[in-house]
Write a protein that holds these residues in place. Structure first.
Motif, mmCIF file in Angstrom:
data_model
loop_
_atom_site.group_PDB
_atom_site.id
_atom_site.type_symbol
_atom_site.label_atom_id
_atom_site.label_comp_id
_atom_site.label_asym_id
_atom_site.label_seq_id
_atom_site.Cartn_x
_atom_site.Cartn_y
_atom_site.Cartn_z
ATOM 1 N N PHE A 92 4.772 0.353 -2.293
ATOM 2 C CA PHE A 92 4.452 -1.071 -2.421
ATOM 3 C C PHE A 92 4.109 -1.685 -1.066
ATOM 4 O O PHE A 92 3.257 -2.569 -0.970
ATOM 5 N N GLY A 117 0.486 -3.465 -0.038
ATOM 6 C CA GLY A 117 0.346 -4.752 0.630
ATOM 7 C C GLY A 117 -0.425 -4.660 1.931
ATOM 8 O O GLY A 117 -1.333 -5.459 2.186
ATOM 9 N N VAL A 167 2.376 -6.974 -6.051
ATOM 10 C CA VAL A 167 3.071 -7.129 -4.776
ATOM 11 C C VAL A 167 2.688 -8.474 -4.176
ATOM 12 O O VAL A 167 1.512 -8.826 -4.117
ATOM 13 N N LYS A 215 6.627 -7.809 -0.683
ATOM 14 C CA LYS A 215 7.644 -7.355 -1.629
ATOM 15 C C LYS A 215 7.060 -7.206 -3.028
ATOM 16 O O LYS A 215 6.182 -7.957 -3.449
ATOM 17 N N HIS A 216 7.572 -6.232 -3.718
ATOM 18 C CA HIS A 216 7.172 -5.961 -5.097
ATOM 19 C C HIS A 216 7.840 -6.993 -6.007
ATOM 20 O O HIS A 216 9.053 -7.176 -5.962
#
Length: 271
Positions: A83, A87, A111, A119-120
């Motif tokens: 993840f 990003g 994400v 952050k997911h």
């Protein structure tokens, strides 16, 4: 050069990153992740005339990377959290600082990126795997290139039920061409081409709507779409329609398919 490799269960994507420039991304399919990984690496070196001593670091990510626990060709090798790679890769390619990154692979993950905060925030079990399964059931093929070609000769408006099919005036916030029910007009006489277009629309539109709902309350209106499904030509028809409906911006970067591999290479700076 830093090498970023996104290892799937049967497909591996590899890129080189040198002086913030993406070098010759390629994709290799094989029967297992280890075979596809080494096949992709070998082809990448051969096609670009790159020797092993030019490579400073190899960064692995993706579900298939769990099968690889040794240095690749004796090179320094580390793993990047997927993840985070999504990003960083989307941020690098889109030049956006605040966005939702939507990885449209076999399934879909979302994400949230706000500067250095990545952050997911969720996902859904709808993606390329869903499209492949539905195509096998309804079109007797799981060849996605063939499905996309069939869809080019079809029109999802012939199988989707739109607001204009059930009302002669627009509803509040809903123009007549907005979908009221995906595949709501399918009949036994529906053309295969229209069904193919409808199946692709089903997956892409569902992901787009879910992304919009995930953004509510965040103020984020920039959605960066990455992953294999971005290769579907219908994305360029469906996303602009959804932009008008939701007043948001769907961005498909140049190397959308390879963003996770690019992000893996970028993760080297964080080691």
């Amino acid at each position: 050069m830093v090498i970023g490799i996104d290892v799937g269960t049967s497909t591996t994507k590899i890129v080189g990153l040198r002086d913030n420039e993406v070098i010759s991304p390629i994709r290799i399919r094989a029967t297992d992740p280890v075979t596809s990984l080494y096949g992709a690496f070998g082809k990448f070196l051969h096609d670009n005339g790159i020797s092993l001593n030019e490579i400073k670091q190899v960064m692995l990510t993706g579900v298939g990377s769990a099968y690889v626990n040794e240095p690749i060709y004796g090179l320094s090798t580390s793993k990047a959290e997927e993840f985070m790679a999504d990003g960083l890769g989307a941020q690098f390619e889109s030049k956006q600082d605040r966005m939702l990154v939507v990885s449209m692979g076999t399934g879909t993950s979302i994400v949230k990126v706000e500067g250095n905060d990545i952050k997911h925030i969720g996902g859904m079990g709808i993606g390329g795997g869903t499209l492949k399964g539905l195509a096998q059931l309804l079109l007797n093929t799981d060849d996605m290139k063939l499905v996309a070609q069939m869809a080019e000769g079809g029109d999802f408006n012939n199988v989707n039920l739109n607001i204009g099919d059930i009302s002669n005036v627009p509803l509040p916030g809903l123009p007549l061409d907005v979908t009221a029910s995906i595949l709501g007009k399918v009949t036994s006489n529906s053309r295969r081409e229209d069904i193919a277009a409808g199946l692709i629309c089903t997956v892409i539109q569902t992901i787009g709507s879910a992304t919009y709902l995930a953004s509510l309350g965040s103020g984020i209106k920039e959605f960066v779409m990455i992953g294999n499904l971005t290769l579907m030509p219908q994305c360029h028809q469906i996303f602009p329609m959804m932009e008008k409906l939701y007043n948001v911006h769907f961005i498909v970067p140049e190397y959308a398919e390879f963003c996770t591999a690019i992000g893996a290479a970028l993760c080297y700076k964080n080691l």
